[in-house]
Motif scaffolding. Structure first.
Motif, PDB file in Angstrom:
ATOM      1  N   PHE A  80      22.896 -15.459 -39.485  1.00 29.23           N
ATOM      2  CA  PHE A  80      23.590 -16.090 -38.361  1.00 29.23           C
ATOM      3  C   PHE A  80      23.145 -15.494 -37.032  1.00 29.23           C
ATOM      4  O   PHE A  80      22.980 -16.222 -36.035  1.00 29.23           O
ATOM      5  N   ALA A  81      22.952 -14.179 -37.004  1.00 31.34           N
ATOM      6  CA  ALA A  81      22.543 -13.489 -35.770  1.00 31.34           C
ATOM      7  C   ALA A  81      21.451 -12.491 -36.130  1.00 31.34           C
ATOM      8  O   ALA A  81      21.725 -11.308 -36.352  1.00 31.34           O
ATOM      9  N   PRO A  82      20.197 -12.940 -36.212  1.00 28.50           N
ATOM     10  CA  PRO A  82      19.109 -12.066 -36.670  1.00 28.50           C
ATOM     11  C   PRO A  82      18.962 -10.789 -35.845  1.00 28.50           C
ATOM     12  O   PRO A  82      18.536  -9.760 -36.377  1.00 28.50           O
ATOM     13  N   GLY A  83      19.342 -10.832 -34.596  1.00 27.39           N
ATOM     14  CA  GLY A  83      19.251  -9.640 -33.752  1.00 27.39           C
ATOM     15  C   GLY A  83      20.483  -8.767 -33.824  1.00 27.39           C
ATOM     16  O   GLY A  83      20.572  -7.757 -33.116  1.00 27.39           O
ATOM     17  N   GLY A  84      21.420  -9.154 -34.669  1.00 25.83           N
ATOM     18  CA  GLY A  84      22.679  -8.410 -34.785  1.00 25.83           C
ATOM     19  C   GLY A  84      23.810  -9.138 -34.088  1.00 25.83           C
ATOM     20  O   GLY A  84      23.619  -9.768 -33.041  1.00 25.83           O
ATOM     21  N   LEU A  85      24.983  -9.074 -34.680  1.00 29.15           N
ATOM     22  CA  LEU A  85      26.171  -9.682 -34.071  1.00 29.15           C
ATOM     23  C   LEU A  85      26.602  -8.892 -32.834  1.00 29.15           C
ATOM     24  O   LEU A  85      26.507  -7.662 -32.801  1.00 29.15           O
ATOM     25  N   ASP A  86      27.115  -9.607 -31.846  1.00 35.48           N
ATOM     26  CA  ASP A  86      27.605  -8.935 -30.651  1.00 35.48           C
ATOM     27  C   ASP A  86      28.956  -8.260 -30.897  1.00 35.48           C
ATOM     28  O   ASP A  86      29.271  -7.247 -30.256  1.00 35.48           O
ATOM     29  N   ALA A  87      29.746  -8.817 -31.825  1.00 39.45           N
ATOM     30  CA  ALA A  87      31.080  -8.264 -32.026  1.00 39.45           C
ATOM     31  C   ALA A  87      31.665  -8.767 -33.333  1.00 39.45           C
ATOM     32  O   ALA A  87      31.168  -9.722 -33.955  1.00 39.45           O
ATOM     33  N   ALA A  88      32.760  -8.122 -33.745  1.00 39.48           N
ATOM     34  CA  ALA A  88      33.521  -8.553 -34.912  1.00 39.48           C
ATOM     35  C   ALA A  88      34.999  -8.336 -34.650  1.00 39.48           C
ATOM     36  O   ALA A  88      35.387  -7.378 -33.956  1.00 39.48           O
ATOM     37  N   LEU A  89      35.803  -9.227 -35.195  1.00 36.54           N
ATOM     38  CA  LEU A  89      37.263  -9.076 -35.199  1.00 36.54           C
ATOM     39  C   LEU A  89      37.676  -9.023 -36.658  1.00 36.54           C
ATOM     40  O   LEU A  89      37.453  -9.985 -37.415  1.00 36.54           O
ATOM     41  N   VAL A  90      38.255  -7.913 -37.074  1.00 40.44           N
ATOM     42  CA  VAL A  90      38.572  -7.681 -38.481  1.00 40.44           C
ATOM     43  C   VAL A  90      40.072  -7.829 -38.695  1.00 40.44           C
ATOM     44  O   VAL A  90      40.873  -7.116 -38.084  1.00 40.44           O
ATOM     45  N   ARG A 131      27.992  -3.627 -40.792  1.00 41.41           N
ATOM     46  CA  ARG A 131      26.627  -3.158 -40.507  1.00 41.41           C
ATOM     47  C   ARG A 131      25.833  -4.223 -39.761  1.00 41.41           C
ATOM     48  O   ARG A 131      24.792  -3.913 -39.155  1.00 41.41           O
ATOM     49  N   ALA A 132      26.294  -5.478 -39.824  1.00 43.33           N
ATOM     50  CA  ALA A 132      25.574  -6.566 -39.153  1.00 43.33           C
ATOM     51  C   ALA A 132      25.859  -6.613 -37.658  1.00 43.33           C
ATOM     52  O   ALA A 132      25.241  -7.403 -36.931  1.00 43.33           O
ATOM     53  N   VAL A 133      26.804  -5.797 -37.182  1.00 41.12           N
ATOM     54  CA  VAL A 133      27.098  -5.745 -35.748  1.00 41.12           C
ATOM     55  C   VAL A 133      26.121  -4.782 -35.080  1.00 41.12           C
ATOM     56  O   VAL A 133      25.845  -3.689 -35.592  1.00 41.12           O
ATOM     57  N   LYS A 134      25.582  -5.183 -33.954  1.00 41.48           N
ATOM     58  CA  LYS A 134      24.656  -4.317 -33.209  1.00 41.48           C
ATOM     59  C   LYS A 134      25.268  -2.939 -32.966  1.00 41.48           C
ATOM     60  O   LYS A 134      26.487  -2.807 -32.804  1.00 41.48           O
ATOM     61  N   ASP A 135      24.409  -1.931 -32.890  1.00 40.04           N
ATOM     62  CA  ASP A 135      24.908  -0.584 -32.572  1.00 40.04           C
ATOM     63  C   ASP A 135      25.632  -0.574 -31.236  1.00 40.04           C
ATOM     64  O   ASP A 135      26.578   0.198 -31.036  1.00 40.04           O
ATOM     65  N   SER A 136      25.190  -1.438 -30.330  1.00 42.84           N
ATOM     66  CA  SER A 136      25.805  -1.507 -29.000  1.00 42.84           C
ATOM     67  C   SER A 136      26.995  -2.465 -28.960  1.00 42.84           C
ATOM     68  O   SER A 136      27.599  -2.681 -27.905  1.00 42.84           O
ATOM     69  N   GLY A 137      27.311  -3.061 -30.127  1.00 42.39           N
ATOM     70  CA  GLY A 137      28.380  -4.050 -30.173  1.00 42.39           C
ATOM     71  C   GLY A 137      29.767  -3.432 -30.234  1.00 42.39           C
ATOM     72  O   GLY A 137      29.942  -2.203 -30.153  1.00 42.39           O
ATOM     73  N   MET A 162      44.844  -2.822 -42.932  1.00 39.34           N
ATOM     74  CA  MET A 162      44.506  -1.736 -43.847  1.00 39.34           C
ATOM     75  C   MET A 162      43.587  -2.249 -44.956  1.00 39.34           C
ATOM     76  O   MET A 162      43.601  -3.437 -45.272  1.00 39.34           O
ATOM     77  N   PRO A 163      42.824  -1.350 -45.576  1.00 41.56           N
ATOM     78  CA  PRO A 163      42.678   0.061 -45.228  1.00 41.56           C
ATOM     79  C   PRO A 163      41.701   0.250 -44.073  1.00 41.56           C
ATOM     80  O   PRO A 163      40.856  -0.614 -43.810  1.00 41.56           O
ATOM     81  N   ASP A 164      41.822   1.390 -43.396  1.00 43.20           N
ATOM     82  CA  ASP A 164      40.864   1.736 -42.356  1.00 43.20           C
ATOM     83  C   ASP A 164      39.494   1.993 -42.980  1.00 43.20           C
ATOM     84  O   ASP A 164      39.400   2.312 -44.179  1.00 43.20           O
ATOM     85  N   PRO A 165      38.427   1.862 -42.186  1.00 47.28           N
ATOM     86  CA  PRO A 165      37.093   2.105 -42.733  1.00 47.28           C
ATOM     87  C   PRO A 165      36.956   3.543 -43.254  1.00 47.28           C
ATOM     88  O   PRO A 165      37.453   4.484 -42.631  1.00 47.28           O
ATOM     89  N   VAL A 166      36.321   3.686 -44.408  1.00 46.26           N
ATOM     90  CA  VAL A 166      36.048   5.021 -44.941  1.00 46.26           C
ATOM     91  C   VAL A 166      34.924   5.664 -44.137  1.00 46.26           C
ATOM     92  O   VAL A 166      34.963   6.847 -43.803  1.00 46.26           O
ATOM     93  N   THR A 167      33.912   4.852 -43.822  1.00 49.58           N
ATOM     94  CA  THR A 167      32.770   5.318 -43.028  1.00 49.58           C
ATOM     95  C   THR A 167      32.734   4.532 -41.725  1.00 49.58           C
ATOM     96  O   THR A 167      32.765   3.300 -41.740  1.00 49.58           O
ATOM     97  N   ALA A 213      28.284   1.864 -37.010  1.00 50.94           N
ATOM     98  CA  ALA A 213      27.556   2.324 -35.819  1.00 50.94           C
ATOM     99  C   ALA A 213      28.187   1.780 -34.541  1.00 50.94           C
ATOM    100  O   ALA A 213      28.277   2.476 -33.524  1.00 50.94           O
ATOM    101  N   ALA A 214      28.616   0.523 -34.578  1.00 45.90           N
ATOM    102  CA  ALA A 214      29.279  -0.069 -33.412  1.00 45.90           C
ATOM    103  C   ALA A 214      30.656   0.570 -33.212  1.00 45.90           C
ATOM    104  O   ALA A 214      31.293   1.017 -34.171  1.00 45.90           O
ATOM    105  N   LYS A 215      31.112   0.589 -31.984  1.00 45.11           N
ATOM    106  CA  LYS A 215      32.387   1.231 -31.662  1.00 45.11           C
ATOM    107  C   LYS A 215      33.551   0.364 -32.149  1.00 45.11           C
ATOM    108  O   LYS A 215      33.564  -0.848 -31.943  1.00 45.11           O
TER     109      LYS A 215
END
Length: 323
Positions: free
Chosen positions: A218-228, A240-246, A255-260, A263-265
């Protein structure tokens, strides 16, 4: 005060925290209406996963207020204004309104009447059925607050994880209204169909497909954002598909919170239920085809069945028909 208001009301209460069987119908006194309050004659109330969490006692003391019994659940509702406090000038008796509340400490909306500070009450948009408005407030406002936090521009890409749930299916619509490109990760064929009907650019079943691969397509360069809106291993891997800068918006309580940490904030947040937020939400509803998908509405006497249904597969929202 509406002359038809009597000093007692029918309500669903719990006398102690526990399972579904703790829910019981009873007549209890109407809540007191303070100077800055609105008393709502409830027609429709939302039934949500957090109601079950609260029923079991997991919120006991969480809001800095001791729990008292009988305890009335219900965070969302719509109906008509039955009375207003002396400082309230925005609303008239008989107007259709909806509200988001917190059941502690004055009681929630599993009842014929609920009292809420006027700041958190809004008129139901003219084209919206009261049943939909009753199951909308917290989910829609949480979705809107998450999108505000992400700050996406038209054309940027967003993954909504849990897109066929309450918050998720509303987030899809709000994002598309803003011109955001939406990848919806839903549950079941019916969830995928709902997300597509509501405007998602792409929708996949998170239980059947490799979400990370779908997001990369869907976003070969990485997703700009995610809403979980649903946590877990699949959600965590897909981020992992969200850009590091995303950016990733994660409502408190999901819940549950991410275990790891991805990269994105990740931004944890609460929904804004203020008048400013409901005014913005109403403006979007009036200017779009926004809807609240009600999977099933239960009569109040079937509230136990409604809580059991929370454990089953459904898309959108569950509701109680109070009157």
């Amino acid at each position: 005060m509406d002359p038809n208001v009597v000093p007692q009301m029918n309500a669903v209460v719990i006398d102690r925290f526990g399972g579904v069987d703790e829910l019981s119908a009873r007549r209890i006194p109407l809540p007191e209406v303070g100077d800055d309050d609105v008393l709502i004659r409830v027609e429709s109330a939302g039934v949500a996963s957090w109601d079950a969490v609260e029923r079991e006692g997991h919120y006991d003391g969480a809001f800095g207020v001791p729990s008292t019994f009988p305890y009335v659940l219900g965070w969302d509702a719509a109906g008509t204004v039955a009375a207003v406090g002396r400082n309230v000038t925005r609303f008239d008796v008989g107007e259709r309104v909806y509200a988001a509340t917190m059941p502690v400490k004055r009681g929630g909306f599993y009842a014929e009447y609920g009292v809420v500070e006027a700041e958190f009450v809004a008129r139901v948009p003219g084209r919206m059925p009261t049943e939909q408005a009753g199951a909308m407030a917290w989910d829609a406002l949480t979705a809107l607050s998450g999108l505000d936090l992400l700050g996406l521009r038209p054309g940027e890409t967003l993954m909504v994880f849990g897109a066929s749930g309450g918050i998720g299916h509303m987030a899809v619509q709000l994002a598309r209204h803003s011109g955001i490109q939406v990848l919806a990760v839903a549950s079941g064929d019916d969830g995928v169909a709902l997300a597509r009907r509501l405007g998602a650019d792409e929708a996949v079943d998170g239980r059947k497909v490799d979400v990370w691969a779908a997001a990369s397509d869907f976003a070969p360069g990485g997703l700009d954002a995610a809403l979980v809106t649903v946590g877990g291993e699949t959600a965590e891997q897909s981020l992992r598909a969200v850009k590091d800068s995303g950016r990733i918006a994660w409502p408190n309580g999901v819940m549950p919170d991410p275990v790891t940490s991805p990269a994105a904030k990740v931004f944890h947040y609460d929904g804004d239920r203020s008048r400013t937020a409901t005014d913005r939400l109403n403006a979007i509803i009036e200017a779009s085809s926004f809807e609240v998908h009600i999977a099933r509405a239960f009569p109040m006497e079937e509230v136990k069945d409604a809580h059991r249904a929370l454990n089953n597969h459904y898309v959108g929202k569950l509701a109680l028909k109070v009157v």
